[in-house]
Design an enzyme around this catalytic site. Structure first.
Site, short mmCIF file in Angstrom:
data_model
loop_
_atom_site.label_atom_id
_atom_site.label_comp_id
_atom_site.label_asym_id
_atom_site.label_seq_id
_atom_site.Cartn_x
_atom_site.Cartn_y
_atom_site.Cartn_z
N SER A 103 0.83 -1.21 0.00
CA SER A 103 0.00 0.00 0.00
C SER A 103 0.86 1.26 0.00
O SER A 103 2.02 1.23 0.40
CB SER A 103 -0.90 0.02 1.23
OG SER A 103 -1.60 -1.20 1.35
N1 SAH Z 1 -0.17 -4.99 4.24
C1 SAH Z 1 0.56 -5.37 3.04
C2 SAH Z 1 -0.16 -5.07 1.75
C3 SAH Z 1 -1.52 -5.67 1.67
S1 SAH Z 1 -2.05 -6.16 0.06
C4 SAH Z 1 1.94 -4.73 3.04
O1 SAH Z 1 2.30 -4.04 4.00
O2 SAH Z 1 2.68 -4.97 2.09
C5 SAH Z 1 -3.28 -7.31 0.57
C6 SAH Z 1 -2.73 -8.64 0.98
O3 SAH Z 1 -3.78 -9.39 1.56
C7 SAH Z 1 -2.19 -9.47 -0.17
O4 SAH Z 1 -0.89 -9.90 0.13
C8 SAH Z 1 -3.16 -10.65 -0.24
O5 SAH Z 1 -2.56 -11.85 -0.69
C9 SAH Z 1 -3.60 -10.76 1.20
N2 SAH Z 1 -4.88 -11.44 1.44
C10 SAH Z 1 -6.00 -11.42 0.69
N3 SAH Z 1 -6.96 -12.15 1.26
C11 SAH Z 1 -6.45 -12.66 2.42
C12 SAH Z 1 -6.97 -13.48 3.46
N4 SAH Z 1 -8.19 -13.97 3.44
N5 SAH Z 1 -6.14 -13.81 4.49
C13 SAH Z 1 -4.87 -13.33 4.53
N6 SAH Z 1 -4.33 -12.54 3.59
C14 SAH Z 1 -5.12 -12.20 2.54
#
Ligand code: SAH
Length: 220
Positions: A67
């Protein structure tokens, strides 16, 4: 955008900090200190190293993104972190959000559903020498009952609604931050748990990649 390697990155980092304090957007000095102390360079891929402090999301792996810094800081400020907090971070991605939290809170559980990214986050946190983050591979839309309850919960993927199990895993008076909406845009929700229910306010419009899993968009 033209940047001059290392020094350009440092300048960009300070530029962001200055813009946050000048506008009054980010006032939490512990959070600013956390932002200063974590090298974002550890959490972006080689191709984007020069853009480590650009204020937009960057691709990581598996079509996911880290993000943009301003969004991360707005969410973390709303989380009102304190040093005794045990925090559940849902959507580890690069591990960067967890890294910032770890500089203030006692313990962070960061859950990721994509195996490649769970490994990526783990590796990045190791490079950054951060030890109070536990990366878990699993469906974070169900929370992570094993380590519950949590003082704070943060979701960094778009949720169709507040995933029900998360409310149960949050302590009374605990705070939850999550973007709620559809694929194209979400409202950032700040919820405080009062008498077993979440009292929520909206913090504005954002755009995240969708939450997968049982209480995400994979339901039904
Ligand atoms: N917080 C992260 C960026 C988030 S992007 C950072 O600091 O880089 C969103 C992330 O959520 C992605 O990596 C995606 O694979 C993950 N994601 C999506 N659905 C999910 C779920 N049900 N449980 C855990 N992770 C999930």
């Amino acid at each position: 955008m033209i940047m001059k390697g290392e020094s350009g990155q440092e300048e960009q980092k300070e530029f962001l900090i200055r813009s946050w304090s000048d506008s009054g957007l980010i006032k939490d000095t512990r959070l600013i200190n956390a932002f200063r102390s974590v090298q974002r360079e550890h959490f972006v891929t080689k191709d984007y190293l020069k853009e480590a402090y650009a204020d937009y999301p960057l691709p990581i792996h598996a079509e996911q993104t880290i993000s943009q810094p301003t969004t991360v800081m707005i969410m973390l400020q709303a989380l009102e972190l304190s040093e005794n907090d045990k925090v559940l971070d849902i959507g580890a991605g690069s591990g960067y959000n967890a890294a910032l939290i770890s500089k203030i809170a006692r313990k962070v559980i960061s859950i990721e559903i994509v195996p490649e990214l769970a490994a990526y986050a783990k590796g990045n946190l190791k490079k950054a020498r951060i030890r109070n983050v536990k990366v878990v591979l699993g469906d974070g839309s169900k929370g992570y009952g094993k380590e519950a309850p949590y003082d704070k919960i943060i979701v960094t993927a778009a949720c169709p609604s507040i995933p029900e199990p998360l409310i149960g895993q949050l302590k009374e008076n605990g705070i939850m931050i999550a973007p709620i909406g559809d694929f194209y845009g979400q409202k950032m929700i700040k919820g405080v748990k009062k008498r077993s229910k979440l009292e929520s306010v909206e913090l504005g419009d954002f755009s995240f990649v969708p939450l997968k899993g049982e209480y995400g968009y994979d339901r039904g």
